[in-house]
Design a protein around this motif. Structure first.
Motif, mmCIF file in Angstrom:
data_model
loop_
_atom_site.group_PDB
_atom_site.id
_atom_site.type_symbol
_atom_site.label_atom_id
_atom_site.label_comp_id
_atom_site.label_asym_id
_atom_site.label_seq_id
_atom_site.Cartn_x
_atom_site.Cartn_y
_atom_site.Cartn_z
ATOM 1 N N PRO A 110 30.316 34.443 39.049
ATOM 2 C CA PRO A 110 30.767 35.411 38.043
ATOM 3 C C PRO A 110 32.152 35.984 38.342
ATOM 4 C CG PRO A 110 28.500 35.842 38.645
ATOM 5 C CD PRO A 110 28.997 34.799 39.587
ATOM 6 N N VAL A 111 32.410 36.271 39.617
ATOM 7 C CA VAL A 111 33.713 36.833 39.986
ATOM 8 C C VAL A 111 34.813 35.812 39.690
ATOM 9 C CG1 VAL A 111 35.059 37.853 41.842
ATOM 10 C CG2 VAL A 111 32.593 38.196 41.772
ATOM 11 N N LEU A 112 34.539 34.561 40.045
ATOM 12 C CA LEU A 112 35.528 33.508 39.798
ATOM 13 C C LEU A 112 35.841 33.381 38.309
ATOM 14 C CD1 LEU A 112 37.143 30.954 40.661
ATOM 15 C CD2 LEU A 112 35.042 29.679 40.303
ATOM 16 N N ILE A 113 34.801 33.387 37.491
ATOM 17 C CA ILE A 113 35.008 33.195 36.049
ATOM 18 C C ILE A 113 35.915 34.280 35.482
ATOM 19 C CG2 ILE A 113 33.843 33.329 33.819
ATOM 20 C CD1 ILE A 113 31.502 31.855 35.054
ATOM 21 N N PHE A 114 35.614 35.538 35.813
ATOM 22 C CA PHE A 114 36.411 36.607 35.209
ATOM 23 C C PHE A 114 37.761 36.781 35.888
ATOM 24 C CE2 PHE A 114 32.241 37.555 33.539
ATOM 25 C CZ PHE A 114 32.568 37.775 32.219
ATOM 26 N N GLY A 115 37.825 36.471 37.184
ATOM 27 C CA GLY A 115 39.112 36.580 37.871
ATOM 28 C C GLY A 115 40.107 35.559 37.365
ATOM 29 N N ALA A 116 39.684 34.286 37.355
ATOM 30 C CA ALA A 116 40.576 33.244 36.856
ATOM 31 C C ALA A 116 40.825 33.439 35.366
ATOM 32 C CB ALA A 116 39.967 31.872 37.119
ATOM 33 N N GLY A 117 39.784 33.933 34.651
ATOM 34 C CA GLY A 117 39.934 34.180 33.219
ATOM 35 C C GLY A 117 41.024 35.196 32.933
ATOM 36 N N ALA A 118 41.112 36.247 33.767
ATOM 37 C CA ALA A 118 42.130 37.276 33.544
ATOM 38 C C ALA A 118 43.530 36.672 33.586
ATOM 39 C CB ALA A 118 41.991 38.367 34.611
ATOM 40 N N VAL A 119 43.780 35.827 34.588
ATOM 41 C CA VAL A 119 45.115 35.232 34.715
ATOM 42 C C VAL A 119 45.389 34.294 33.540
ATOM 43 C CG1 VAL A 119 46.637 33.984 36.263
ATOM 44 C CG2 VAL A 119 44.803 35.384 37.195
ATOM 45 N N GLN A 120 44.370 33.542 33.172
ATOM 46 C CA GLN A 120 44.518 32.592 32.070
ATOM 47 C C GLN A 120 44.881 33.320 30.762
ATOM 48 O OE1 GLN A 120 41.549 29.743 32.781
ATOM 49 N NE2 GLN A 120 43.317 28.388 32.689
ATOM 50 N N VAL A 144 46.435 36.116 30.426
ATOM 51 C CA VAL A 144 47.820 36.613 30.444
ATOM 52 C C VAL A 144 48.786 35.468 30.129
ATOM 53 C CG1 VAL A 144 49.610 37.627 31.873
ATOM 54 C CG2 VAL A 144 47.293 38.458 32.023
ATOM 55 N N ILE A 145 48.487 34.281 30.662
ATOM 56 C CA ILE A 145 49.357 33.135 30.379
ATOM 57 C C ILE A 145 49.396 32.857 28.879
ATOM 58 C CG2 ILE A 145 49.611 30.649 30.709
ATOM 59 C CD1 ILE A 145 48.560 30.963 33.459
ATOM 60 N N LEU A 146 48.245 33.048 28.220
ATOM 61 C CA LEU A 146 48.169 32.804 26.775
ATOM 62 C C LEU A 146 48.594 34.030 25.979
ATOM 63 C CD1 LEU A 146 44.716 30.972 26.757
ATOM 64 C CD2 LEU A 146 46.985 29.937 26.671
ATOM 65 N N ASP A 147 49.313 34.952 26.635
ATOM 66 C CA ASP A 147 49.838 36.154 25.972
ATOM 67 C C ASP A 147 48.743 37.060 25.428
ATOM 68 O OD1 ASP A 147 52.470 35.643 26.473
ATOM 69 O OD2 ASP A 147 52.695 34.360 24.716
ATOM 70 N N GLY A 148 47.622 37.097 26.098
ATOM 71 C CA GLY A 148 46.549 37.988 25.661
ATOM 72 C C GLY A 148 46.525 39.245 26.488
ATOM 73 N N ASN A 149 45.481 40.036 26.278
ATOM 74 C CA ASN A 149 45.329 41.266 27.017
ATOM 75 C C ASN A 149 44.270 41.061 28.101
ATOM 76 O OD1 ASN A 149 45.147 43.838 27.925
ATOM 77 N ND2 ASN A 149 44.252 44.690 26.055
ATOM 78 N N ALA A 150 44.673 41.263 29.346
ATOM 79 C CA ALA A 150 43.755 41.001 30.451
ATOM 80 C C ALA A 150 42.877 42.190 30.781
ATOM 81 C CB ALA A 150 44.532 40.579 31.691
ATOM 82 N N ALA A 151 43.082 43.313 30.089
ATOM 83 C CA ALA A 151 42.349 44.532 30.450
ATOM 84 C C ALA A 151 40.829 44.342 30.429
ATOM 85 C CB ALA A 151 42.769 45.668 29.541
ATOM 86 N N PRO A 152 40.247 43.675 29.397
ATOM 87 C CA PRO A 152 38.783 43.505 29.422
ATOM 88 C C PRO A 152 38.300 42.757 30.653
ATOM 89 C CG PRO A 152 39.674 42.895 27.281
ATOM 90 C CD PRO A 152 40.833 43.138 28.174
ATOM 91 N N HIS A 153 39.040 41.705 31.039
ATOM 92 C CA HIS A 153 38.632 40.946 32.213
ATOM 93 C C HIS A 153 38.668 41.811 33.460
ATOM 94 C CE1 HIS A 153 39.622 37.769 29.422
ATOM 95 N NE2 HIS A 153 38.940 36.942 30.183
ATOM 96 N N LEU A 154 39.761 42.549 33.597
ATOM 97 C CA LEU A 154 39.889 43.396 34.780
ATOM 98 C C LEU A 154 38.800 44.466 34.775
ATOM 99 C CD1 LEU A 154 43.762 43.710 34.934
ATOM 100 C CD2 LEU A 154 42.267 42.325 36.378
ATOM 101 N N ALA A 155 38.447 44.952 33.564
ATOM 102 C CA ALA A 155 37.390 45.953 33.483
ATOM 103 C C ALA A 155 36.068 45.360 33.946
ATOM 104 C CB ALA A 155 37.268 46.465 32.047
ATOM 105 N N ILE A 156 35.799 44.098 33.535
ATOM 106 C CA ILE A 156 34.537 43.482 33.959
ATOM 107 C C ILE A 156 34.552 43.224 35.455
ATOM 108 C CG2 ILE A 156 33.090 41.433 33.728
ATOM 109 C CD1 ILE A 156 33.778 41.397 30.806
#
Lengths: 66, 232, 249
Positions: free
Chosen positions: B182-192, B194-206
């Motif tokens: 689970p940590v890997l999914i949301f951690g790598a997801g957060a960076v991904q 940002v690369i796609l110009d999205g908002n990483a706040a939900p990922h970091l919150a999770i």
């Protein structure tokens, strides 16, 4: 009944390898675990009986020596 | 006559444990540096194994960095309780009147300070080498810092369970890696994201929520596991 | 209530009561599995989209359900063992783990085999299959940890703690994998989620699920009895029992 003949059932309209391998593995694992449980019980009982016989034997020899 | 015991509070005990562990770890500097070298080395292997094409590397960089950091944390776990177990100070820890989960938490804190945090700070440099967009560096470091704290906490459970075993290394990986997913999914997801110009706040919150959960539950599990390893 | 639980926790009492229960569960399991298999394989209509490959559902879904139930049962047994030191609970947990792992493997294998005619590949990183795979690793971890300890009691307690940690994590893993899956491959055609299955299709499925559960209970009873014989072999009642079977057979 969904099939016309026994052969049609075996063929599964071309899906035979998929259906039968999935069912086959399940059957093998279920039957295998049931047989294993039975064999395990037999082995255990035989081992325990052997150990008890040996202990009784050893006990008798001790009695002779003393 | 009444024996007056010195009143050492919980705070003192935690501070003492943290200080002691920090000193010990800083003396064995190689144990702090090795995971970092491992991290850099694994990241170096990927372009050699896949291709030096910057576009391809940039696309897979978040996952690579996260997986490599995760494995580096994993490798350092084995030493988390090993030294204390060998010299008997772990038994002292168990015998102390302070609650064991709190003391264990301070040991995990030191582990995170000396592996998770350096890994997080080092990741942007390696990200640069993998052609990761510069804008994502902050989120990369932040997600790794947050995530590796959870990794340390979860991993410490496994380390505590296997500390009594002479060859616990591979077993430790088998126990702990599935729990890291689970940590890997949301951690790598957060960076991904940002690369796609999205908002990483939900990922970091999770990631933060996972850390909270791990903070609440894992100290008890670690303490129970240590008791089993010592008494058994 | 407490007296009952403690009675249940006594190996001797459990051995006696399970002797009376297990033939019924074995008979019920065989009956339900036979009826369900024939019904599902021969009489249930084939699916209008997937044709006959859909008949894999009758082993895939029960195995998947059981794989999860086994983990929860194992964790509950672990808690009972850790808190009340009831040895029977740990014997059951030790016996359930390999069976749960086997069921997880069946679910994975049948899912992969089902994927070939449905998706055209053996393996798809589908949310269910992926979390099943992770669950298999969790099972293997629990089994390996139990075996790694030299003393049985430490191994039991360590495995119980790990099972507990695993059961807390399984929902989190499932949730994150689901989330990850929707992000990476939107709107895949899932294997089992389908609108309103007709009665002729889900009734045999229900029979199969019940059959798998009965099999699980029967197997757990039988193997827990074996475990009792193994661990309590020094007790007097076990020695008398063994001597009794020797005289008879």
């Amino acid at each position: 009944m969904a099939f016309d003949s026994f052969l049609a059932l075996l063929a599964m309209e071309g899906h035979a390898p998929y259906v039968w391998s999935a069912w086959g593995l399940t059957a093998v694992l279920l039957i295998g675990s049931a047989l294993y449980a039975r064999a395990e019980r037999r082995h255990l009982l035989r081992d325990l009986q052997r150990r008890q016989r040996r202990e009784r034997h050893a006990g008798r020899e001790d009695a002779h020596e003393s | 006559m009444q024996v007056v015991e010195p009143k050492a509070g919980l705070g003192v005990a935690i501070a003492a444990t943290v200080k002691r562990d920090l000193t010990l770890m800083l003396r064995r500097r190689s144990e702090v540096i090795n995971p970092l070298v491992f991290f850099a080395l694994v990241i170096t292997l990927f372009p050699l194994g896949i291709s030096p094409d910057t576009e391809l590397l940039a696309a897979i960089a978040p996952g690579l960095l996260w997986v490599a950091a995760l494995l580096a944390t994993q490798l350092s776990l084995d030493t988390l309780f090993r030294g204390d177990y060998d010299d008997g100070s772990l038994e002292q820890l168990l015998l102390s009147p302070q609650p064991l989960p709190a003391l264990v938490l301070s040991k995990v804190l030191v582990h995170w300070l000396l592996t998770g945090l350096p890994l997080a700070l080092m990741a942007p440099v390696l990200g640069l080498m993998l052609a990761l967009p510069v804008g994502s560096f902050a989120v990369l470091a932040l997600s790794l810092a947050l995530g590796s704290a959870s990794l340390s906490l979860i991993g410490a459970i496994g380390a505590a369970l296997t500390v009594g075993l002479s060859r616990g290394g591979v077993l430790l990986s088998l126990l702990v890696l599935p729990l890291y997913i689970p940590v890997l999914i949301f951690g790598a997801g957060a960076v991904q994201v940002v690369i796609l110009d999205g908002n990483a706040a939900p990922h970091l919150a999770i990631l933060g929520a996972q850390l909270c959960l791990a903070l609440m539950l894992s100290p008890w599990a670690i303490a129970a596991a240590l008791r089993i390893s010592i008494n058994g | 209530m407490w007296a009952f639980i403690h009675k249940l926790g006594s190996p001797k009492w459990f051995y006696a009561i399970s002797a009376r229960l297990q033939p019924w569960f074995w008979a019920l399991a065989i009956l339900l599995l036979l009826v369900g298999s024939v019904w599902g394989l021969v009489f249930a209509p084939s699916d209008y989209q997937q044709g006959n490959s859909f008949r894999i559902i009758y082993v895939h879904v029960p195995a998947a359900i059981l794989a999860q139930s086994c983990f929860v049962t194992m964790a509950v047994a672990g808690v009972i063992f850790l808190v009340w030191k009831i040895k029977i609970a740990d014997m059951a947990a030790a016996v359930i783990a390999p069976f749960g792992a086997a069921m997880t493997f069946v679910a994975l294998f049948s899912g992969a085999v089902w994927g070939m005619p449905t998706w055209g590949t053996w393996w798809v990183w589908d949310a269910r299959l992926t979390s099943m795979l992770i669950q298999l690793f969790l099972y293997l971890g629990v089994i390996a940890l139990r075996g790694a300890f030299a003393s049985r009691d430490s191994g039991s307690r360590a495995a119980s703690v790990l099972a507990l940690v695993g059961v807390v994590n399984i929902p989190i893993i499932k949730y994150s994998v689901d989330w990850w899956n929707t992000l990476h491959q939107p709107a895949t055609f899932t294997l089992t989620e389908r609108p309103a299955m007709p009665v002729e299709m889900w009734l045999p499925l229900l029979v199969m699920v019940l059959g798998f559960y009965c099999f699980f209970i029967a197997l757990t009873l039988t193997r827990t009895r074996n475990e009792i014989l193994r661990r309590e072999s020094a007790k007097r009642w076990v020695r008398e029992l063994v001597a009794g079977t020797a005289r008879r057979g």
